[in-house]
Design an enzyme around this catalytic site. Structure first.
Site, PDB file in Angstrom:
ATOM      1  N   ASN A  40     -31.816 -60.504 -29.612  1.00  0.00           N
ATOM      2  CA  ASN A  40     -33.227 -60.135 -29.519  1.00  0.00           C
ATOM      3  C   ASN A  40     -33.659 -60.157 -28.056  1.00  0.00           C
ATOM      4  OD1 ASN A  40     -35.915 -59.632 -30.507  1.00  0.00           O
ATOM      5  ND2 ASN A  40     -36.399 -61.796 -30.136  1.00  0.00           N
ATOM      6  N   GLY A  48     -41.341 -48.656 -29.804  1.00  0.00           N
ATOM      7  CA  GLY A  48     -39.932 -48.294 -29.668  1.00  0.00           C
ATOM      8  C   GLY A  48     -39.494 -47.972 -28.259  1.00  0.00           C
ATOM      9  N   LEU A  93     -39.066 -62.178 -39.382  1.00  0.00           N
ATOM     10  CA  LEU A  93     -38.020 -63.210 -39.270  1.00  0.00           C
ATOM     11  C   LEU A  93     -36.887 -62.847 -40.212  1.00  0.00           C
ATOM     12  CD1 LEU A  93     -39.666 -66.743 -39.267  1.00  0.00           C
ATOM     13  CD2 LEU A  93     -38.270 -65.672 -37.499  1.00  0.00           C
ATOM     14  N   HIS A 121     -37.112 -61.039 -25.834  1.00  0.00           N
ATOM     15  CA  HIS A 121     -38.434 -61.644 -25.969  1.00  0.00           C
ATOM     16  C   HIS A 121     -39.145 -61.593 -24.616  1.00  0.00           C
ATOM     17  CE1 HIS A 121     -41.592 -64.106 -27.595  1.00  0.00           C
ATOM     18  NE2 HIS A 121     -41.568 -64.769 -26.454  1.00  0.00           N
TER      19      HIS A 121
HETATM   20  C1  GRF Z   1     -41.320 -55.873 -26.432  1.00  0.00           C
HETATM   21  O1  GRF Z   1     -42.143 -56.523 -25.504  1.00  0.00           O
HETATM   22  C2  GRF Z   1     -40.249 -56.811 -26.941  1.00  0.00           C
HETATM   23  O2  GRF Z   1     -39.799 -57.712 -25.975  1.00  0.00           O
HETATM   24  C3  GRF Z   1     -41.022 -57.555 -28.015  1.00  0.00           C
HETATM   25  O3  GRF Z   1     -41.776 -56.558 -28.659  1.00  0.00           O
HETATM   26  C4  GRF Z   1     -42.055 -55.515 -27.714  1.00  0.00           C
HETATM   27  C5  GRF Z   1     -41.578 -54.220 -28.309  1.00  0.00           C
HETATM   28  O4  GRF Z   1     -41.925 -53.117 -27.513  1.00  0.00           O
HETATM   29  N1  GRF Z   1     -40.132 -58.278 -28.886  1.00  0.00           N
HETATM   30  P1  GRF Z   1     -41.305 -51.675 -27.807  1.00  0.00           P
HETATM   31  O5  GRF Z   1     -41.610 -51.357 -29.265  1.00  0.00           O
HETATM   32  O6  GRF Z   1     -39.830 -51.748 -27.556  1.00  0.00           O
HETATM   33  O7  GRF Z   1     -42.026 -50.767 -26.870  1.00  0.00           O
END
Ligand code: GRF
Length: 211
Positions: free
Chosen positions: A113, A15, A92, A115
């Protein structure tokens, strides 16, 4: 949509992105009303943080996707978000679910989102490791609209991240997460405060234009 968008955040993990969004919202860098956190993981760090901060939250860990999504929709009907922000949500979302958040003007979903790669390179899980193991010199982060594909959907913003000679997967990931935290809020703020449109490209995809 209200002037200040109502936003529900979806997270499955530690998070850190969720925490950054809350922090930026509190300090005025992100004008949004974060109406709650949805998680599919009862032990998610994001959930612990939401509870500690007294932010509305809901756990939907049902293994059947249809049931899970119906229950998430029921929660969202109460919270009434304008936008869904995925921050490390490891599920998903079905086309039927996404259709509830269709933007009728832009023909996209109001679901965003982040990524951890320069899409379309390295979609899927563990992208910092994928980039590191592939030996690329530069990776990065991408903020994009969500579609029913994996890490697909029109790109909103990208930021590069150089892989340094002394990097390990862990050091790369740490710098990447710090970059994600900055880019995510800044991109959402821009998306919600500026005019934009999605225009078709020759390859049948769509490119975001800031107007
Ligand atoms: C992040 O690298 C995000 O880009 C990916 O999952 C990870 C989540 O990290 N989709 P966090 O839980 O926000 O620390």
């Amino acid at each position: 949509m209200s002037a200040i968008p109502r936003v529900a955040v979806f997270a499955s993990g530690g998070g850190s992105n969720f925490k950054a969004l809350i922090e930026h919202q509190k300090t005025g860098k992100l004008r949004a009303q974060i109406v709650g956190l949805i998680t599919d993981q009862p032990k998610a760090g994001a959930l612990e943080f939401a509870r500690a901060q007294k932010i509305a939250n809901a756990v939907h860990a049902e293994s059947d996707r249809k049931v899970r999504e119906q229950n998430i929709l029921a929660t969202l009907q109460e919270w009434k978000p304008d936008w869904l922000v995925l921050a490390g949500f490891m599920r998903l979302l079905s086309p039927e679910f996404l259709n509830h958040f269709r933007d009728k003007i832009q023909e996209c979903f109001r679901v965003v989102n982040i990524h951890p790669s320069l899409l379309p390179a390295f979609p899927g899980r563990d992208s910092y490791r994928q980039a590191f193991d592939h030996g690329v010199a530069t990776t990065g982060v991408t903020v994009h609209f969500v579609s029913s594909g994996v890490d697909d959907g029109p790109i909103i913003a990208q930021a590069p991240l150089q892989i340094l000679p002394h990097d390990t997967v862990d050091s790369l990931k740490a710098r990447g997460l710090a970059l994600e935290h900055i880019i995510y809020s800044a991109t959402l703020e821009r998306l919600w405060s500026e005019k934009w449109e999605l225009r078709p490209t020759a390859s049948g995809r769509r490119r975001l234009h800031w107007l």
